[in-house]
Enzyme design. Structure first.
Site, short mmCIF file in Angstrom:
data_model
loop_
_atom_site.label_atom_id
_atom_site.label_comp_id
_atom_site.label_asym_id
_atom_site.label_seq_id
_atom_site.Cartn_x
_atom_site.Cartn_y
_atom_site.Cartn_z
N ASP A 349 -25.17 -26.97 -55.14
CA ASP A 349 -24.62 -28.27 -54.80
C ASP A 349 -25.02 -28.64 -53.37
OD1 ASP A 349 -22.62 -30.51 -55.21
OD2 ASP A 349 -21.68 -29.48 -53.52
N GLU A 385 -29.81 -29.23 -55.79
CA GLU A 385 -29.48 -30.65 -55.69
C GLU A 385 -30.05 -31.07 -54.33
OE1 GLU A 385 -25.68 -33.62 -56.28
OE2 GLU A 385 -25.37 -31.82 -55.08
#
Length: 682
Positions: A349, A385
């Site tokens: 993330d 990401e």
């Protein structure tokens, strides 16, 4: 962890609690700024039964033997040291802290002022209220799980199909899973749940965060909960609320059993991990663990204002990946989940935050270098990401990595909603985004292609709403992305108009087909294949209820069968999953791709620049595939008559249920907003 070392010797590594076979445990905690650290053992009634000071210091590691710790023991840390926020020091021995290396965590935070190191009305003043009664506790894990013959599936990237799914949401209302284990690791391991994944044809589940996370106080006060889990506090502990076996260590074995069951079915397990920040927030946030142990080492502080946190995550803090202690915490956690929990990879993330050695994005940061050389991580999948709140880095990660390709999402959405001038970008995306990756000699497999993800509209909603409808979140519909590139197909939300419903059905199939016929690694948002809707909510992070859970009772079975067929074709045909970039009529390429206008002519430069061009025929081949594919796409508002290349063509799939081509002629009429896939056997 079990360790056969003599009980008379304490060692500074590994960090955390390591059990001795003869009783007791060696505990090691890193802190450069603490004066002393004590381990407090707490019984099942919440009573502190003993406190042991770690009386040895090796380098910056406090360690010692705690005789009262056994398997299943619950404990916390009390850290003595200076309270000087202006210098970045936030020690407060009145706060019972979680061990950053705890393998399991019991309970959750009970929100009140005691869990804060400061007073709410005086942030610079130390709060001496004891937090023990309101804190979760670290648990000593002594898992002796029998992995048997478990082996990682090690599915090649070119054969990988990622399925992003929430542990709880997948089985929370599954009719074939026993109610007692719905929404748990055991529920996901249930034969009915696994059979659904196998029948669909996905190879890899990407689980939304399962590291122990904290329920946000403002959400609990509003009567909702943190559903997604991007609020980590324990990087080694499986989240206890997803366990049907309790939270005093049973969650560890239950997680392992889930991984073993998925592996036995040939399915990989990837974790969505949140190492960029923790639940402790900014200078006004609680003191739960790292903040009270060594705030300056673990968090990035503002250089000329060390009472404040340098935040590139939008959550209040960022881990200090320029410091060895924070890097060690992340790397030790990654290795633990691979070696002890047998997971097959990670999706990071806001991965760009982890590349900020100082403050700028750095392809050669210490974090990326450490990952690159680590033999434990060498076989596993690494997905970034590639952005954070301060930068967009698609195409900027090293060759070992794949990346969520946000450009694929945006350009495919634009094309299928008929945006003028979108044809050229669409062609780049379906061929693996060579404009992003080829110059750096990265393959098509660097691109994780996705159209929908947990953050945003579901596929059904993408084609049913022009605007977000997030009122249920209690933020005046101001949260969530406003630029969704969505299209309600002529109505906003539910409708009984049969024409609009038919168009929405075609659009869902158009998007799924584009995802699964494109070069790169496809990622399906779990539930898209059965028409899952969130009623227009594109930010359901706090909706731990039927709005987010899979609605199995109303599953779109026709759409599921359509997705299964797409996945079968991708699995069986190398022409649909090239490893390297395909070039127009390149006989030396592993695969080739040709683009044709509707009249049968090759697309030229002037065609790509034609803003009104919204249709084309894509011809795909591969030397090792005896099937040639002609993929006809039309996102315009009217039907298009296509001239077909020479060959005996048969229809394989179409988003138009009325399309029925059976080699009856050299042309085929493709209706508006639809595709048809033809095949020819060599």
């Amino acid at each position: 962890m079990n360790d056969a070392r003599p009980t008379t010797i304490s060692r500074p590594y590994p960090l955390g609690a390591s059990l001795f076979p003869t009783g007791g445990a060696d505990v090691a905690v890193y802190s450069e700024t603490a004066d002393s650290i004590a381990v407090v053992v707490v019984d099942e009634n919440g009573t502190e039964v003993s406190s042991t000071t770690l009386d040895i210091r090796t380098g910056h590691v406090f360690h010692g033997i705690v005789e009262d710790l056994t398997a299943g023991s619950r404990y916390g840390l009390r850290v003595e040291g200076p309270w000087d926020p202006e210098s970045g020091l936030r020690h407060n021995s009145h706060k019972l802290l979680l061990d950053p290396y705890a393998r399991a965590i019991a309970g959750g935070v009970e929100w009140n002022e005691s869990v804060f190191g400061h007073h709410h009305d005086e942030p610079d003043t130390r709060n001496d209220d004891d937090s023990a009664a309101s804190m979760p506790l670290s648990v000593v894990s002594a898992s002796e799980f029998d992995w048997g013959s478990d082996a990682a599936p090690r599915i090649p990237l070119d054969r990988t199909v990622v399925y992003e799914v929430h542990v709880k949401g997948f089985t929370a209302s599954h009719p074939d899973v026993e109610e007692s284990i719905r929404g748990t690791y055991a529920g996901l391991a249930h034969p009915s749940a696994i059979a659904e994944l196998v029948a669909l044809g996905v190879t890899t589940v990407e689980l939304l965060p399962v590291h122990q996370f904290v329920q946000d106080s403002h959400l609990l006060e509003a009567g909702s909960r943190n559903y997604w889990g991007y609020n980590s506090i324990g990087f080694f502990a499986p989240h206890n609320e997803y366990s049907s076996a309790g939270d005093t260590g049973g969650q560890v074995d239950e997680f392992k059993a889930m991984v073993k069951a998925l592996h036995n079915a040939g399915i990989e397990v990837i974790l969505d991990v949140v190492y960029n920040h923790t639940a402790e927030g900014n200078h006004l946030g609680p003191t739960l663990s790292l903040k009270g142990i060594d705030n300056r080492s673990y968090y990035r502080l503002v250089e000329d204002d060390r009472a404040s946190y340098f935040d590139t995550t939008g959550t209040g803090n960022s881990l200090n990946v320029g410091h060895p202690a924070a890097l060690a915490l992340i790397m030790d956690s990654l290795r633990y989940w691979v070696t002890e929990m047998h997971v097959d990879g990670f999706r990071f993330d806001l991965a760009s935050t982890l590349t900020r050695q100082d403050s700028d994005l750095d392809k050669h940061s210490a974090f990326l270098d450490l990952v690159h050389q680590d033999p434990t991580l060498a076989p596993v999948k690494l997905i970034a990401e590639p952005w954070d709140t301060h930068g967009y880095q698609v195409g900027g990660f090293p060759a070992r990595w794949s990346e969520w390709n946000g450009q694929f999402r945006d350009d495919v959405r634009d094309f299928w909603r008929g945006e003028p001038g979108s044809l050229g970008a669409f062609a780049q995306r379906i061929t693996g985004s060579p404009d992003v990756y080829e110059a750096s000699r990265r393959p098509t497999l660097a691109s994780i292609n996705f159209i929908t993800a947990h953050d945003g509209f579901t596929l059904a909603d993408l084609n049913s709403y022009d605007d977000k409808h997030n009122d249920a979140n209690g933020e005046n519909n101001e949260d969530g992305e406003s630029d969704n590139r969505s299209w309600g197909c002529g109505a906003e939300g539910p409708t009984e108009d049969e024409g609009i419903l038919a168009l929405r059905a075609r659009q869902q199939r158009n998007h799924l087909a584009t995802l699964l016929l494109s070069a790169g690694v496809p990622m399906i948002l779990g539930g898209d294949e059965i028409g899952r809707t969130q009623q227009g909510n594109n930010n359901a992070y706090c909706q731990d209820n039927e709005l987010s859970w899979f609605d199995w009772a109303n599953a779109d079975l026709d759409l599921r069968n359509f997705t299964r067929e797409l996945l079968r074709m991708r699995r069986e045909h190398p022409a649909l999953r090239p490893k390297w970039f395909r070039h127009d009529s390149d006989s030396n390429a592993e695969n080739s791709v040709d683009f044709y206008r509707a009249d049968g002519a090759k697309l030229g430069d002037e065609d790509w620049e034609d803003g009104a061009a919204l249709s084309m025929l894509v011809r795909m081949t591969a030397p090792e595939d005896d099937t040639t594919f002609a993929w006809l796409v039309n996102s315009s508002s009217g039907p298009v008559d296509f001239s077909l290349p020479e060959g005996k063509w048969e229809q394989s799939l179409s988003s138009d249920p009325d399309q029925a081509y059976e080699s009856e002629g050299p042309t085929i009429l493709i209706r508006e907003h639809s595709f048809t896939l033809l095949t020819a056997e060599d």
